[in-house]
Write a protein that holds these residues in place. Structure first.
Motif, PDB file in Angstrom:
ATOM      1  N   ARG A  65       0.849  -1.187   0.000  1.00 49.02           N
ATOM      2  CA  ARG A  65       0.000   0.000   0.000  1.00 49.02           C
ATOM      3  C   ARG A  65       0.887   1.239   0.000  1.00 49.02           C
ATOM      4  O   ARG A  65       1.806   1.358   0.810  1.00 49.02           O
ATOM      5  CB  ARG A  65      -0.903   0.001   1.232  1.00 49.02           C
ATOM      6  CG  ARG A  65      -1.858   1.180   1.273  1.00 49.02           C
ATOM      7  CD  ARG A  65      -2.803   1.071   2.451  1.00 49.02           C
ATOM      8  NE  ARG A  65      -3.726   2.195   2.497  1.00 49.02           N
ATOM      9  CZ  ARG A  65      -4.671   2.340   3.413  1.00 49.02           C
ATOM     10  NH1 ARG A  65      -4.820   1.416   4.360  1.00 49.02           N
ATOM     11  NH2 ARG A  65      -5.472   3.386   3.385  1.00 49.02           N
ATOM     12  N   ASP A  67       2.103   4.870   0.701  1.00 43.65           N
ATOM     13  CA  ASP A  67       1.928   5.846   1.769  1.00 43.65           C
ATOM     14  C   ASP A  67       2.374   7.210   1.260  1.00 43.65           C
ATOM     15  O   ASP A  67       3.570   7.465   1.091  1.00 43.65           O
ATOM     16  CB  ASP A  67       2.748   5.435   2.990  1.00 43.65           C
ATOM     17  CG  ASP A  67       2.524   6.369   4.180  1.00 43.65           C
ATOM     18  OD1 ASP A  67       1.694   7.294   4.065  1.00 43.65           O
ATOM     19  OD2 ASP A  67       3.186   6.168   5.219  1.00 43.65           O
ATOM     20  N   ARG A  69       1.863  10.051   2.818  1.00 49.89           N
ATOM     21  CA  ARG A  69       1.960  11.041   3.891  1.00 49.89           C
ATOM     22  C   ARG A  69       3.313  11.755   3.948  1.00 49.89           C
ATOM     23  O   ARG A  69       3.347  12.985   4.139  1.00 49.89           O
ATOM     24  CB  ARG A  69       1.639  10.378   5.233  1.00 49.89           C
ATOM     25  CG  ARG A  69       0.163  10.020   5.387  1.00 49.89           C
ATOM     26  CD  ARG A  69      -0.091   9.252   6.671  1.00 49.89           C
ATOM     27  NE  ARG A  69       0.589   7.955   6.665  1.00 49.89           N
ATOM     28  CZ  ARG A  69       0.540   7.078   7.662  1.00 49.89           C
ATOM     29  NH1 ARG A  69      -0.154   7.370   8.764  1.00 49.89           N
ATOM     30  NH2 ARG A  69       1.172   5.924   7.576  1.00 49.89           N
ATOM     31  N   LYS A 123      -3.004  17.332  -0.561  1.00 43.94           N
ATOM     32  CA  LYS A 123      -4.231  16.633  -0.163  1.00 43.94           C
ATOM     33  C   LYS A 123      -4.578  15.470  -1.092  1.00 43.94           C
ATOM     34  O   LYS A 123      -5.535  14.736  -0.837  1.00 43.94           O
ATOM     35  CB  LYS A 123      -5.398  17.622  -0.131  1.00 43.94           C
ATOM     36  CG  LYS A 123      -5.206  18.755   0.875  1.00 43.94           C
ATOM     37  CD  LYS A 123      -6.348  19.759   0.804  1.00 43.94           C
ATOM     38  CE  LYS A 123      -6.129  20.913   1.778  1.00 43.94           C
ATOM     39  NZ  LYS A 123      -7.217  21.922   1.707  1.00 43.94           N
ATOM     40  N   ASP A 125      -4.238  11.795  -3.138  1.00 46.66           N
ATOM     41  CA  ASP A 125      -3.786  10.466  -2.731  1.00 46.66           C
ATOM     42  C   ASP A 125      -2.548  10.086  -3.537  1.00 46.66           C
ATOM     43  O   ASP A 125      -2.083  10.838  -4.400  1.00 46.66           O
ATOM     44  CB  ASP A 125      -4.903   9.428  -2.888  1.00 46.66           C
ATOM     45  CG  ASP A 125      -5.363   9.238  -4.333  1.00 46.66           C
ATOM     46  OD1 ASP A 125      -4.556   9.470  -5.270  1.00 46.66           O
ATOM     47  OD2 ASP A 125      -6.525   8.846  -4.544  1.00 46.66           O
ATOM     48  N   GLU A 128      -2.784   9.955  -7.398  1.00 46.02           N
ATOM     49  CA  GLU A 128      -2.950  11.300  -7.951  1.00 46.02           C
ATOM     50  C   GLU A 128      -1.643  12.086  -7.873  1.00 46.02           C
ATOM     51  O   GLU A 128      -1.305  12.842  -8.791  1.00 46.02           O
ATOM     52  CB  GLU A 128      -4.056  12.035  -7.191  1.00 46.02           C
ATOM     53  CG  GLU A 128      -5.445  11.473  -7.446  1.00 46.02           C
ATOM     54  CD  GLU A 128      -6.489  12.066  -6.524  1.00 46.02           C
ATOM     55  OE1 GLU A 128      -7.652  12.203  -6.955  1.00 46.02           O
ATOM     56  OE2 GLU A 128      -6.149  12.389  -5.361  1.00 46.02           O
TER      57      GLU A 128
END
Length: 208
Positions: A65, A67, A69, A123, A125, A128
Motif C-alpha cells: 500500500r 503511503d 503522507r 491533499k 492520494d 494522484e
C-alpha cells in the motif's frame, strides 16, 4: 484650557511613531537578500523530490500500500517555505534597486501561487500525486531567471545558493530542489533544471 492642552499633549505623546523610511538596497545587498529568501525554498523542494522518488520506488515494486503522507508533509514544507520567502521579498522595510522591482515582484507572485498549489496537491492520494503535472512551472522558471539576471546573480541557481552559503548567508540550500533537482519526469516535485521539460511535471524553478 490648560487641562485641554495637557490632555492633547498626552494623546499626541501616546501616538505611534512614524515608521522609518524603507532602506534602498544596493544591487549586491539585494542579491544577498534575494538568495536568503529563496534558497530555503530550494531545500524544501529537495526534500519533496526525495519523498517523490521514494513513492515512485514503492509504486514500482508493487504489492504494498502506497503511503503518500511523507510526500504530503514535504509539500506542506514547500508551501511554508514559499510563503516565508514571499513575505521576505515583500518586506516594507526595504526597497529593491531600480530596474529590479518588476523581476522580484514576479518571483514573489510565483512563490505565492506555488504555496497555494503545494497545499492543494498535498491533499491528493498517492496515485494522484504520482500523476500530477505541476501547473505554470515554465512561468516560475522564467520569473526566477529574470530575477537572477536583474540582480547580477549566477545563471546556475545551485551555484548561486552554494556561493551564498559559503559567504555566510542564510540561504543554506546548496542542492537546489525546486529549480535544480534531478531530471526525472512526473510528479509534483520533479525538479528539472528547465522546468516543464519532463513528461508529467517539472517542479517550478524556485531558486534564485
Amino acid at each position: 484650557m490648560a487641562a485641554c492642552a495637557t490632555l492633547c499633549l498626552t494623546v499626541l505623546g501616546c501616538s505611534d511613531p512614524e515608521p522609518p523610511p524603507p532602506e534602498v538596497l544596493s544591487v549586491s545587498a539585494a542579491g544577498g537578500a534575494y538568495l536568503d529568501a529563496v534558497c530555503p525554498v530550494n531545500a524544501a523542494w529537495d526534500a519533496a523530490d526525495l519523498e517523490l522518488d521514494r513513492l515512485r520506488l514503492a509504486a514500482g515494486r508493487g504489492g504494498e500500500r502506497l503511503d503518500a503522507r511523507p510526500l504530503a508533509e514535504a509539500l506542506r514544507g514547500v508551501a511554508t517555505a514559499s510563503e516565508r520567502a514571499a513575505e521576505e521579498l515583500d518586506a516594507a522595510s526595504r526597497r529593491w534597486p531600480a530596474g529590479t522591482e518588476a523581476a522580484v515582484e514576479s518571483v514573489l507572485a510565483s512563490l505565492q501561487d506555488d504555496a497555494a498549489q503545494a497545499r492543494r496537491v498535498a491533499k491528493l492520494d498517492a496515485d494522484e500525486l504520482l500523476g500530477y503535472a505541476w501547473q505554470d512551472a515554465d512561468v516560475t522558471g522564467e520569473a526566477a531567471a529574470a530575477a537572477r539576471a536583474a540582480l547580477g546573480l549566477p545563471e546556475d541557481p545551485e551555484a548561486a545558493c552554494a556561493e551564498r552559503e559559503e559567504s555566510g548567508g542564510a540561504g543554506g540550500a546548496g542542492e537546489a530542489g525546486g529549480e535544480a533537482g534531478g531530471a526525472d519526469d512526473a510528479g509534483p516535485a520533479a525538479g528539472d533544471p528547465e522546468p516543464g521539460n519532463s513528461g508529467n511535471a517539472g517542479a517550478p524553478e524556485q531558486a534564485p
